[in-house]
Design an enzyme around this catalytic site. Structure first.
Site, PDB file in Angstrom:
ATOM      1  N   GLY A 380      58.745  59.796  10.256  1.00 26.27           N
ATOM      2  CA  GLY A 380      59.406  58.639   9.683  1.00 26.27           C
ATOM      3  C   GLY A 380      60.228  57.836  10.675  1.00 26.27           C
ATOM      4  N   SER A 381      61.285  57.202  10.155  1.00 31.03           N
ATOM      5  CA  SER A 381      62.021  56.167  10.898  1.00 31.03           C
ATOM      6  C   SER A 381      62.819  56.663  12.087  1.00 31.03           C
ATOM      7  CB  SER A 381      62.973  55.442   9.936  1.00 31.03           C
ATOM      8  OG  SER A 381      62.255  54.806   8.904  1.00 31.03           O
ATOM      9  N   SER A 382      62.986  57.971  12.246  1.00 27.43           N
ATOM     10  CA  SER A 382      63.788  58.466  13.366  1.00 27.43           C
ATOM     11  C   SER A 382      63.179  58.097  14.710  1.00 27.43           C
ATOM     12  CB  SER A 382      63.969  59.986  13.267  1.00 27.43           C
ATOM     13  OG  SER A 382      62.712  60.630  13.204  1.00 27.43           O
ATOM     14  N   MET A 383      61.892  57.691  14.732  1.00 28.02           N
ATOM     15  CA  MET A 383      61.237  57.333  15.998  1.00 28.02           C
ATOM     16  C   MET A 383      61.262  55.823  16.262  1.00 28.02           C
ATOM     17  SD  MET A 383      57.172  57.568  15.131  1.00 28.02           S
ATOM     18  CE  MET A 383      56.758  56.645  16.595  1.00 28.02           C
ATOM     19  N   LYS A 384      61.964  55.049  15.445  1.00 27.81           N
ATOM     20  CA  LYS A 384      61.925  53.590  15.594  1.00 27.81           C
ATOM     21  C   LYS A 384      62.506  53.113  16.924  1.00 27.81           C
ATOM     22  CE  LYS A 384      61.692  52.361  10.706  1.00 27.81           C
ATOM     23  NZ  LYS A 384      62.418  51.894   9.511  1.00 27.81           N
TER      24      LYS A 384
END
Length: 677
Positions: A380-384
């Site tokens: 999910g978004s933790s890699m944005k």
């Protein structure tokens, strides 16, 4: 009368001649023997004496204690426990029959484990003990066979009644099996656990009657902290197992024997050549009959060197407790595991790592730290942060042109793409890269991917007209620079590279940009945030900090090798771009409207920055009936202190029924533990 006397005289004249001839022949023979003996004794006497006295000298090796494993502060994590052993050294001419006889004598003295004996083992022992009887059972044609063929026929002649052994005979069989596993002039342990004083005494008293048998010292691995990180330490094979089958050629080329104990996983395998030490060497002299005449130790051997890890065992124990307490207390009906990795972003040192699973039916919690390396998840978004920097590296955004509109998007044949904070199609919000991270904008990331594929505009329900394969290839290439989707370079023999999705429609590329397509391991996620935290250097995670010797008193010795940090690559991006990502992650944890701020507090004293993630996933946990059901993965990455990071962390809690973010609270517990709060 006269004629008679004449004949008598003639007979008398022949007798002395024949006797003389006989005496002459005997004399000649004796003379020849004397001359021959003189030649052999005088001329070649020394040569033949040397042949009689000729012996063969061979070097024999014997294992030494394995090196130890310590934490960064010198605390023993993996040690050795000395133990008595009864050993066997096989001679050059030891036959199966001789060894079987010795095994039978030894079975009256010691007790060994007979579990696992096979029918073949029993037959091998019977065949060695009853050689003549077995040969009598063969036909002439069968006796003409050779090698393995005749032995297989011999074994077929052994009946069930023959091997209906008594307990003592089974003991002898087990002993014979160990002895027979040794090659000429190599040493094996017959018994090296629970050897009693009585057994040692009786064996010592009867050494002369037990060819090749001796008493010695051996070691076994011990773990002072129980199962803590035991999986990552790996194990050591038994003598019975010896060298793993798939590595036989490699180890034999390095001078190992087939029955040597070697590391079979993780650290023990990765650092096998360091931990094994140098075997003790003995010079063994044997006569023409193969009997040992003298044995002299020529080299005492050197205990294996020691590993000093990067891990602080006290901090590691705190991580274990955090993970265990979470699983024991959490109420999510599905969630059954948690993974935590903490690293030093300045050099790649692993400060601590843990993985735990819980059996939802029994409540039993088990170690699963290997999942940090080998399990992969939608994160999910933790890699944005990686996607924003990928946009900078690709040139689709810049320090002066990085503002885009967050708006829910719907393309033909794709699901809706929208940010959690902005679900209305009528709402259009202008965001910089910093605000896109703070508010976790999905559409901002999707538009970066679109531009990489050549698409710069959007209309509702339009067909995605872009080079999806090019965009996906670019994203994966940039993500790899953070360690996502590739090997991290950790100093262990095996790790997963994650799971790469197969592109079926262009819309999947957009979901890739905000962590909803490819799967990554917790260790890859940890390396990603480490790379961002330190300003763009991707260090390989490392567990071993130094290789140390052993002092004379057995304590940790001097440094023999400092393991230098390993740089995998540097990000090709400006310092300003990384600073903007840092600022975005700071605001994730300090903005009054951010969810993380409610957990950490706007004035969290350890000054952390980070990013939350919620991945939509299919359940792959331990409850098989739920496999394939829609579930949620909660992830969180962070680093602290903000100005000069000394710790970066990744938390992954997969397969949750409820759309919650427990990873944020876990991350705070980890940081509090590290900073001593």
């Amino acid at each position: 009368m006269g004629k008679s006397n004449q004949n008598q005289k003639k007979k008398k004249s022949h007798i002395p001649f024949r006797l003389n001839l006989l005496f002459f022949i005997v004399f000649a023979l004796f003379s020849t023997i004397i001359v021959r003996l003189g030649y052999l004794q005088i001329i070649r006497g020394e040569e033949f004496e040397a042949i009689v006295r000729r012996t063969e000298t061979t070097n024999v090796t014997q294992s030494v204690p394995r090196g130890l494993i310590y934490d960064r502060n010198g605390e023993v994590l993996v040690g050795n426990e000395a133990q008595h052993a009864i050993i066997f050294t096989r001679g050059t001419d030891d036959t199966a029959a001789n060894m079987a006889e010795t095994a039978r004598k030894l079975a009256d003295i010691i007790t060994v484990d007979v579990e696992g004996l096979t029918e073949r083992d029993l037959k091998d022992y019977w065949a060695a003990s009853n050689r003549e009887a077995l040969l009598d059972r063969l036909s002439d044609d069968e006796k003409a066979l050779s090698g393995d063929e005749i032995y297989e026929v011999e074994l077929s002649k052994i009946t069930a009644e023959d091997i209906a052994f008594s307990d003592v005979e089974k003991q002898a069989t087990a002993i014979f099996k160990s002895m027979n596993s040794a090659t000429a002039l190599t040493t094996v342990n017959i018994k090296n656990t629970a050897v009693t004083d009585k057994e040692l005494a009786i064996v010592s008293e009867n050494i002369s009657q037990l060819p090749g048998i001796d008493v010695s010292k051996d070691w076994t691995r011990v773990y002072p902290h129980g199962d803590l990180l035991k999986t990552i330490f790996g194990g050591v094979t038994s003598e019975k197992a010896g060298i793993p089958t798939n590595l036989v050629e490699s180890y034999l080329a390095k001078g190992y024997a087939r029955n040597d104990r070697v590391g079979n996983a993780y650290l023990e395998q990765q650092y096998e050549t360091v931990l094994r030490g140098t075997k003790a060497q003995y010079e063994t002299v044997t006569d023409q009959d193969g009997e040992t005449v003298k044995t002299t130790q020529t080299y005492i051997g050197k205990q294996g060197d020691n590993l000093l890890l990067t891990i602080d065992i006290e901090f590691q124990q705190q991580l274990e407790d955090i993970a265990t307490n979470y699983l024991a207390s959490q109420t999510d009906a599905w969630g059954d595991r948690i993974y935590i990795v903490a690293m030093n972003p300045q050099n790649g040192d692993i400060l601590g790592m843990t993985g735990k699973t819980i059996d939802k039916s029994t409540g039993e919690i088990s170690d699963s730290v290997h999942g940090v390396l080998n399990e992969s998840f939608i994160i999910g978004s933790s890699m944005k942060g990686a996607t924003v920097l990928a946009g900078y590296m690709d040139g689709v955004i810049s320090e002066t042109d990085n503002t885009m509109i967050d708006e829910p998007m719907k393309f033909e044949a794709t699901n809706k793409i929208a940010s959690l904070f902005n679900q209305s199609y009528n709402n259009r919000v202008s965001l910089s890269d910093i605000l896109a991270l703070e508010k976790s904008s999905n559409t901002y990331m999707a538009k970066i991917a679109m531009m990489m594929g050549g698409k710069y505009t959007y209309e509702y329900e339009e067909k995605i007209d872009m080079d999806a394969e090019l965009a996906l290839s670019k994203l994966r290439s940039y993500y790899a620079q953070f360690g996502l989707g590739v090997r991290t370079g950790i100093d262990l023999p095996a790790e997963s590279t994650g799971f790469v999705g197969q592109l079926e429609n262009p819309g999947q590329v957009l979901f890739e940009s905000f962590g909803q397509f490819d799967n990554y391991t917790p260790m890859q996620l940890a390396q990603y945030i480490l790379t961002i935290a330190n300003g763009g250097t991707r260090y390989a995670p490392r567990l071993v900090k130094e290789i140390r010797g052993t002092d004379s008193d057995g304590s940790l010795g001097q440094v023999e090798l400092v393991v230098q940090p390993k740089v995998m690559n540097e990000l090709n991006v400006s310092d300003e771009a990384i600073a903007r990502v840092h600022q975005g992650m700071w605001q994730v944890m300090h903005s009054p409207t951010a969810a993380s701020t409610r957990i950490f507090g706007a004035n969290y004293k350890n000054r952390a920055a980070g990013k939350t993630g919620t991945g939509e996933s299919f359940y792959q946990g331990n409850v098989k009936s739920l496999t394939g059901e829609q579930s949620t993965n909660s992830t969180f990455v962070a680093f602290a202190p903000f100005e000069n990071p000394e710790i970066s962390i990744a938390v992954v809690i997969p397969y949750l029924l409820n759309d919650t973010s427990p990873s944020t609270g876990i991350a705070k517990e980890v940081l509090d533990a590290y900073f001593g709060d």
